[in-house]
Design a protein around this motif. Structure first.
Motif, short mmCIF file in Angstrom:
data_model
loop_
_atom_site.label_atom_id
_atom_site.label_comp_id
_atom_site.label_asym_id
_atom_site.label_seq_id
_atom_site.Cartn_x
_atom_site.Cartn_y
_atom_site.Cartn_z
N GLU A 1 0.87 -1.18 0.00
CA GLU A 1 0.00 0.00 0.00
C GLU A 1 0.90 1.23 0.00
O GLU A 1 1.94 1.23 0.65
CB GLU A 1 -0.92 -0.02 1.23
N VAL B 1 -6.33 3.25 -14.23
CA VAL B 1 -7.39 2.60 -15.02
C VAL B 1 -7.81 3.42 -16.23
O VAL B 1 -8.67 3.00 -17.02
CB VAL B 1 -8.63 2.28 -14.16
N GLY C 1 -2.72 -0.43 -18.48
CA GLY C 1 -2.08 -1.74 -18.63
C GLY C 1 -1.56 -1.98 -20.04
O GLY C 1 -0.53 -2.62 -20.24
N ARG C 2 -2.27 -1.45 -21.03
CA ARG C 2 -1.87 -1.68 -22.42
C ARG C 2 -0.64 -0.86 -22.80
O ARG C 2 -0.10 -1.05 -23.90
CB ARG C 2 -3.03 -1.33 -23.36
N LEU D 1 1.35 -4.24 -4.74
CA LEU D 1 0.44 -5.33 -5.08
C LEU D 1 0.30 -5.43 -6.60
O LEU D 1 0.50 -6.50 -7.19
CB LEU D 1 -0.93 -5.08 -4.42
N VAL D 2 -0.02 -4.30 -7.23
CA VAL D 2 -0.12 -4.27 -8.69
C VAL D 2 1.22 -4.71 -9.31
O VAL D 2 1.25 -5.55 -10.21
CB VAL D 2 -0.49 -2.85 -9.18
N ASN E 1 3.79 -6.43 -8.09
CA ASN E 1 4.20 -7.81 -7.87
C ASN E 1 3.41 -8.77 -8.76
O ASN E 1 3.97 -9.71 -9.34
CB ASN E 1 3.99 -8.16 -6.39
N LYS F 1 5.21 -11.04 -11.76
CA LYS F 1 5.12 -12.50 -11.85
C LYS F 1 4.32 -12.93 -13.09
O LYS F 1 4.60 -13.97 -13.68
CB LYS F 1 4.52 -13.06 -10.57
N LEU G 1 -12.54 -0.02 -7.57
CA LEU G 1 -11.08 0.09 -7.50
C LEU G 1 -10.55 -0.27 -6.12
O LEU G 1 -9.43 -0.74 -5.98
CB LEU G 1 -10.64 1.50 -7.89
N GLU G 2 -11.36 -0.03 -5.12
CA GLU G 2 -10.99 -0.45 -3.77
C GLU G 2 -12.07 -1.40 -3.27
O GLU G 2 -13.25 -1.17 -3.53
CB GLU G 2 -10.86 0.78 -2.86
N LEU H 1 -5.95 -13.31 -5.87
CA LEU H 1 -4.67 -12.80 -6.39
C LEU H 1 -3.92 -12.06 -5.29
O LEU H 1 -4.45 -11.13 -4.68
CB LEU H 1 -4.90 -11.87 -7.59
N ASN H 2 -2.68 -12.48 -5.07
CA ASN H 2 -1.91 -11.94 -3.96
C ASN H 2 -0.42 -11.98 -4.32
O ASN H 2 -0.06 -12.42 -5.41
CB ASN H 2 -2.22 -12.76 -2.70
N VAL H 3 0.42 -11.53 -3.40
CA VAL H 3 1.86 -11.48 -3.68
C VAL H 3 2.57 -12.77 -3.27
O VAL H 3 3.78 -12.90 -3.45
CB VAL H 3 2.52 -10.28 -2.97
N THR I 1 -2.08 -7.36 1.82
CA THR I 1 -2.61 -6.23 2.58
C THR I 1 -3.60 -6.75 3.63
O THR I 1 -4.00 -7.91 3.62
CB THR I 1 -3.40 -5.31 1.65
N GLY I 2 -4.02 -5.86 4.51
CA GLY I 2 -5.01 -6.22 5.52
C GLY I 2 -6.29 -6.74 4.88
O GLY I 2 -6.87 -7.72 5.35
N LEU J 1 -6.62 -8.24 1.99
CA LEU J 1 -6.40 -9.58 1.42
C LEU J 1 -6.32 -10.65 2.51
O LEU J 1 -6.84 -11.75 2.34
CB LEU J 1 -5.14 -9.58 0.56
N ASP K 1 -8.93 -6.55 -6.68
CA ASP K 1 -9.62 -5.26 -6.72
C ASP K 1 -9.62 -4.76 -8.15
O ASP K 1 -8.90 -5.27 -9.02
CB ASP K 1 -8.99 -4.26 -5.73
N LEU L 1 -8.50 -2.14 -9.54
CA LEU L 1 -7.27 -1.53 -10.04
C LEU L 1 -6.36 -2.62 -10.63
O LEU L 1 -5.93 -2.54 -11.78
CB LEU L 1 -6.56 -0.77 -8.91
N VAL L 2 -6.12 -3.65 -9.83
CA VAL L 2 -5.31 -4.77 -10.30
C VAL L 2 -5.95 -5.40 -11.54
O VAL L 2 -5.29 -5.63 -12.56
CB VAL L 2 -5.16 -5.84 -9.19
N ASN M 1 -8.19 -4.21 -13.74
CA ASN M 1 -8.23 -3.37 -14.93
C ASN M 1 -6.86 -3.31 -15.60
O ASN M 1 -6.75 -3.39 -16.84
CB ASN M 1 -8.69 -1.97 -14.55
N ILE M 2 -5.81 -3.20 -14.80
CA ILE M 2 -4.46 -3.15 -15.36
C ILE M 2 -4.12 -4.50 -16.02
O ILE M 2 -3.59 -4.54 -17.13
CB ILE M 2 -3.43 -2.74 -14.28
N LEU M 3 -4.48 -5.60 -15.36
CA LEU M 3 -4.22 -6.92 -15.94
C LEU M 3 -5.02 -7.14 -17.22
O LEU M 3 -4.51 -7.70 -18.20
CB LEU M 3 -4.61 -8.02 -14.95
N LYS N 1 -6.18 -4.88 -19.43
CA LYS N 1 -5.64 -4.12 -20.55
C LYS N 1 -4.24 -4.60 -20.93
O LYS N 1 -3.87 -4.56 -22.10
CB LYS N 1 -5.63 -2.63 -20.20
#
Lengths: 327, 327
Positions: free
Chosen positions: A147, A180, A210-211, A226-227, A229, A233, B146-147, B178-180, B188-189, B191, B224, B226-227, B229-231, B233
Motif C-alpha cells: 500500500e 485505469v 495496462g496496455r 500489489l499491482v 508484484n 510474476k 477500484l478499492e 490474487l496476492n503477492v 494487505t489487511g 487480502l 480489486d 485496479l489490479v 483493470n491493469i491486468l 488491458k
C-alpha cells in the motif's frame, strides 16, 4: 571494488553463486568477491573451478535462511546467515555491495534495518526491469510496499529516474502512473493525489494503462507493490505460457517437425527480452547501500549480471544522486 | 426473447451493432433485437442489409454518449441516449437484456442506478473472461470497484461461480485470491481478511500469484478493480506486443519471406484465445438485469457473441441463482 555475494541463497547454491562470481571476476579486473555461506560447501564447489584466489574470498556464515522463511524472524534469529553477515559487512564498509538470489523478504528486511534508509527517503522500494518492445523499462514498486501514499509514489519516481538513467542508460526517462484510464480524475484517491503531486516532475507523462506497458509509453511505471508484484510474476510467466499457446497452434495447423522447430527457434529469439538471466536482479532503492536481489532460480549468468549491475550502481554513485534528487 | 442493442455506442456504430445483431438473429430463431440510437443513421445502415423485419426493430434514441464522457453526468443529462433508454426498456420489462459496446462507465452507472442491485448484493462487479492455456477463465473485478472490502471479494467469488459454471461451462470452478504470495499471511489487511472469509467457500484454493493466471491455477481470479483493470488491458496488449517481439526475432534470425509467413500464421493461430471478438463482452454481475458491455472496437462478431451470451444469461436465470447463492 569488493562485492559480497550470498553463496547460500537461491535454489541452486552454492553452485550458481560460485560460478557467477568467477564469471564476474573474469569480466571485471578490479573486482574482488567475498562469498558468504557455510565454508565447507563453498570450498567444495570452489575446488571444481579455476579462479584467482587473491580476488575470491570466503567468509564463513553457517546459518541458512530458507526461501520460504518468515523474513523478520529469520533476520532476527539467524545472525550468522549469509544475508545478515553480508549486509553487516556492507554496513561496516568492508564491501561496496551485497548480491543475493535468496529470500527477498529477508534481504529487504536486513537491508532496511541494518543499512538504514538514505537521507530523505520515506520508504525503500524494490524495482524490476520489465521487458517491453523497446527493451527493458522500470516497474516499481514490485512488492516492498503493498500500500502506498501519494508522496511515496513521487519518491519512487525520483529514485527510479536515477536508476534508469544511470544504470539502464535511458536518457531523460519518462514517468507514467499506472491507472485505469488516462484522465487526471481517474483512479483511487491515492492515485488522484499522486497525479497532482507528480506534475511537479518535469518528466511525468501522466496516467498510463495496462496496455501501455509493453509498448513502453513510459520508461518508469509507478504502482503500488500489489499491482507491481502481480504484473512482475505475470510477466515472468509469459514465455512458458506462450510456448504452450504456440504448441497448440502448431498442432492445430498440423505442422511438420522441421517447421515446428523453426517456430520454436523464432519464439526463443523473440522472447530474449524476457530472459531473467539477462535482467539479472532487482535493486532495493532507498537503502543506504547497494543491495541487489535475484530470482531464486538465478543462473550463473544471472548472478554475474547482478554483480556487474551492483558494481555499476557503486561506480555511478546512485545513492548520492538519489539523496541529491530528493532535496 | 427480446434483447436491446446499443446502436450508438462503440467506435464503429451503427455499422457493427447492426451487422452483429443481424448475425445473432440468424443464429437464434427465438431472438428479437431492438436497436437503439438515432433512427436515421440506423435505418440507413439497415437499408444495406437483408434481415427479418419482424424480428429487428428500431427505437429512436437521439442523444449520443461519447466514449470519453463522464459517466454519471452523461447518464443524468442524456435521458434519450441509447444507453439510458435501453436500460430503461430493460427496467420496464420490455426486453430481457441490454448489450452495448459504448461507454462502459455510463452503462455501469445506468445499470446500477436504474436496474438496482440484486437482493443481497453489496456492490455489482465487472468481470472479464481472460485467456489462459486452458481456455478462458474469469477475472474480477476489472474496474467497477477500484478499492474493495473483504466481504465484497467473497461476493465477487459467489457471483463469479454462477457465471463461470452457467455461462462458461466450467464445472465446479475453483476460486483463487490474487496476492503477492501463496501463504495465508501474505498481502494487505484486506487480502488477509478476505483469505479468512473465503475459506468458508468450498472451492477456494487459496492465494494465487501473477504467474498462476496464464496457467489457470484457478478458474476465478479475485482482485480489486485496479489490479484487474491493469491486468485486463495488459492482456489485451499481448498479441500486438508479441507480433513486434516476433518480428524482431525474425529479423535477427534473418528468415526468408516464406518462413516469416509461416511463423506469422502460427502466431495468429496460437493467440486465438486472445481474440476479443470471440470473448464478446463482459457482464455486470450483481445488477437486477442482464447488462453486457463490449470493447469500444467490438466487431460484428463480438457484438453477435455478446448478444448470444446475454441470451444465455437469461436462459440460465443467472440472477436468480446469484440471489440464491448469496442467501
Amino acid at each position: 571494488m569488493i562485492i559480497a555475494v550470498d553463496a547460500a541463497g537461491g535454489d541452486y547454491y552454492p553452485e550458481n553463486p560460485v560460478k557467477g562470481s568467477i564469471q564476474a571476476l573474469d569480466e571485471m579486473a578490479e573486482l574482488t568477491v567475498v562469498l558468504l555461506g557455510p565454508e565447507d560447501i563453498i570450498e567444495q564447489e570452489l575446488s571444481k573451478h579455476e579462479y584467482d584466489e587473491q580476488r575470491l574470498l570466503v567468509q564463513h556464515a553457517p546459518d541458512i535462511i530458507e526461501m520460504d522463511e518468515s523474513p523478520a524472524q529469520a533476520v532476527k534469529s539467524k545472525q550468522n546467515s549469509s544475508i545478515v553477515s553480508g549486509i553487516g559487512m556492507h554496513k561496516a564498509g568492508k564491501c561496496k555491495a551485497f548480491v543475493s538470489a535468496g529470500n527477498t523478504g529477508a534481504l529487504l528486511a536486513a537491508s532496511t534495518f541494518l543499512l538504514g534508509k538514505l537521507e530523505g527517503v520515506s520508504r525503500p522500494t524494490i524495482a524490476a526491469m520489465y521487458p517491453t518492445v523497446k527493451g527493458l523499462r522500470l516497474l516499481l514498486d514490485v512488492g516492498a510496499n503493498l500500500e502506498v501514499r501519494p508522496e511515496m509514489l513521487v519518491q519512487f519516481a525520483q529514485m527510479g529516474k536515477i536508476f534508469v538513467s544511470e544504470i539502464m542508460d535511458i536518457e531523460d526517462p519518462q514517468v507514467g502512473l499506472l491507472n485505469v484510464g488516462e484522465e487526471e480524475e481517474k483512479g483511487t484517491g491515492v492515485l488522484k493525489e499522486a497525479y497532482k503531486e507528480l506534475q511537479a516532475l518535469p518528466d511525468f507523462v501522466g496516467n498510463v494503462e495496462g496496455r501501455d506497458i509493453f509498448s513502453a509509453e513510459a520508461d518508469i511505471f509507478l504502482c503500488d507493490g500489489l499491482v507491481g508484484n502481480i504484473l512482475l510474476k505475470f510477466g515472468e510467466s509469459i514465455p512458458d505460457a506462450l510456448n504452450t499457446f504456440v504448441k497448440k497452434g502448431i498442432q492445430q495447423l498440423e505442422l511438420g517437425a522441421e517447421e515446428a522447430q523453426l517456430v520454436g527457434k523464432v519464439l526463443k529469439a523473440s522472447l530474449a527480452e524476457f530472459d531473467s538471466d539477462r535482467i539479472g536482479g532487482v535493486p532495493f532503492l532507498g537503502v543506504d547501500g547497494v543491495s541487489m536481489v535475484g530470482h531464486g532460480s538465478s543462473s550463473p549468468l544471472a548472478i554475474k549480471n547482478m554483480i556487474l549491475n551492483a558494481a555499476k550502481c557503486v561506480d555511478h554513485n546512485i545513492n548520492e544522486k538519489i539523496v541529491a534528487s530528493l532535496k
